[in-house]
Motif scaffolding. Structure first.
Motif, PDB file in Angstrom:
ATOM      1  N   ASP A  58     -47.754  24.551  29.518  1.00  0.00           N
ATOM      2  CA  ASP A  58     -48.126  23.241  28.993  1.00  0.00           C
ATOM      3  C   ASP A  58     -47.312  22.171  29.701  1.00  0.00           C
ATOM      4  OD1 ASP A  58     -50.002  24.182  27.122  1.00  0.00           O
ATOM      5  OD2 ASP A  58     -48.391  24.683  25.714  1.00  0.00           O
ATOM      6  N   VAL A  59     -48.007  21.317  30.423  1.00  0.00           N
ATOM      7  CA  VAL A  59     -47.355  20.263  31.187  1.00  0.00           C
ATOM      8  C   VAL A  59     -47.766  18.924  30.598  1.00  0.00           C
ATOM      9  CG1 VAL A  59     -47.085  19.223  33.455  1.00  0.00           C
ATOM     10  CG2 VAL A  59     -47.384  21.693  33.253  1.00  0.00           C
ATOM     11  N   SER A  60     -46.794  18.172  30.147  1.00  0.00           N
ATOM     12  CA  SER A  60     -47.041  16.860  29.577  1.00  0.00           C
ATOM     13  C   SER A  60     -47.332  15.863  30.695  1.00  0.00           C
ATOM     14  CB  SER A  60     -45.806  16.409  28.786  1.00  0.00           C
ATOM     15  OG  SER A  60     -45.926  15.073  28.402  1.00  0.00           O
ATOM     16  N   ASP A  64     -40.172  15.341  31.410  1.00  0.00           N
ATOM     17  CA  ASP A  64     -39.079  15.728  30.515  1.00  0.00           C
ATOM     18  C   ASP A  64     -37.794  15.515  31.305  1.00  0.00           C
ATOM     19  OD1 ASP A  64     -37.040  17.124  29.130  1.00  0.00           O
ATOM     20  OD2 ASP A  64     -38.524  18.427  28.190  1.00  0.00           O
ATOM     21  N   ALA A  65     -37.140  14.371  31.073  1.00  0.00           N
ATOM     22  CA  ALA A  65     -35.974  13.969  31.869  1.00  0.00           C
ATOM     23  C   ALA A  65     -34.823  14.953  31.761  1.00  0.00           C
ATOM     24  CB  ALA A  65     -35.525  12.572  31.465  1.00  0.00           C
ATOM     25  N   ALA A  66     -34.611  15.524  30.584  1.00  0.00           N
ATOM     26  CA  ALA A  66     -33.504  16.476  30.413  1.00  0.00           C
ATOM     27  C   ALA A  66     -33.745  17.733  31.252  1.00  0.00           C
ATOM     28  CB  ALA A  66     -33.339  16.831  28.943  1.00  0.00           C
ATOM     29  N   ASP A 156     -41.975  14.326  42.809  1.00  0.00           N
ATOM     30  CA  ASP A 156     -43.336  13.922  43.166  1.00  0.00           C
ATOM     31  C   ASP A 156     -43.761  12.615  42.501  1.00  0.00           C
ATOM     32  OD1 ASP A 156     -43.705  15.989  44.931  1.00  0.00           O
ATOM     33  OD2 ASP A 156     -44.765  17.277  43.510  1.00  0.00           O
ATOM     34  N   GLY A 157     -42.839  11.965  41.793  1.00  0.00           N
ATOM     35  CA  GLY A 157     -43.124  10.633  41.247  1.00  0.00           C
ATOM     36  C   GLY A 157     -43.588  10.580  39.815  1.00  0.00           C
ATOM     37  N   VAL A 158     -43.600  11.709  39.102  1.00  0.00           N
ATOM     38  CA  VAL A 158     -43.988  11.679  37.683  1.00  0.00           C
ATOM     39  C   VAL A 158     -42.874  11.015  36.913  1.00  0.00           C
ATOM     40  CG1 VAL A 158     -44.542  13.078  35.665  1.00  0.00           C
ATOM     41  CG2 VAL A 158     -45.401  13.742  37.910  1.00  0.00           C
ATOM     42  N   LYS A 159     -43.247  10.117  36.007  1.00  0.00           N
ATOM     43  CA  LYS A 159     -42.239   9.393  35.209  1.00  0.00           C
ATOM     44  C   LYS A 159     -42.372   9.728  33.754  1.00  0.00           C
ATOM     45  CE  LYS A 159     -42.059   5.749  38.519  1.00  0.00           C
ATOM     46  NZ  LYS A 159     -40.843   5.367  39.039  1.00  0.00           N
TER      47      LYS A 159
END
Length: 159
Positions: A58-60, A64-66, A156-159
């Motif tokens: 499952d990829v939001s 997930d910064a942590a 890859d630039g996901v924020k």
């Protein structure tokens, strides 16, 4: 002088052998729309998923910064010596865009089950032919694989 000539001759022969396509290799299919049989005859092999335990990750849509921070630490210790964060090849391929080229399942299975993936997966075999160096098993845990994947998404630039 003779030793240098012998060494250079052996080096050239080795490089030519490594770079030759060879006619005894089977063509790997790139059809990603259906299940294909790997060289071992396994008809249940799914090239989109890879070989391993991860079948659904499952990829939001948000990072997930942590996990990405934890993945950065793993990258620095286990991955950075061979992989750049750009698209430039070092020993292994660069990581820029990797989460667009491969599924989360494929990446995490490759990180945790490197040897089987190289032996069975057409994409992994194609990368080996380009890099000419087999990725060593880094003993990445499932949690570490997920953290590294989040770090790749951040790269890859996901924020």
């Amino acid at each position: 002088m003779k030793k240098i000539i012998v060494f250079m001759s052996i080096s050239v022969v080795t490089i030519l052998y490594a770079c030759s396509g060879g006619n005894n290799k089977s063509e790997a299919t790139t059809d990603t729309s259906s299940t294909v049989a790997a060289d071992n005859g396994n008809p249940s092999y799914d090239p989109n998923r890879g070989e391993g335990k991860f079948t659904k990750v499952d990829v939001s849509s948000t990072l997930d910064a942590a996990k990405a921070e934890a993945g950065s630490k793993i990258y620095n210790v286990k991955c950075g010596a061979c992989h750049k964060l750009t698209d430039e090849k070092l020993v292994g391929p660069g990581w820029k865009g990797v989460t667009h080229r491969h599924t989360a399942e494929w990446i995490m299975n490759f990180a945790t089950n490197t040897d089987d993936m190289i032996n069975k997966d057409p994409k992994a075999q194609a990368m080996l032919e380009i890099c000419l160096v087999r990725m060593p098993n880094q003993n990445i845990s499932d949690d570490d694989a997920r953290n590294v994947y989040e770090f790749m998404r951040k790269n890859d630039g996901v924020k």
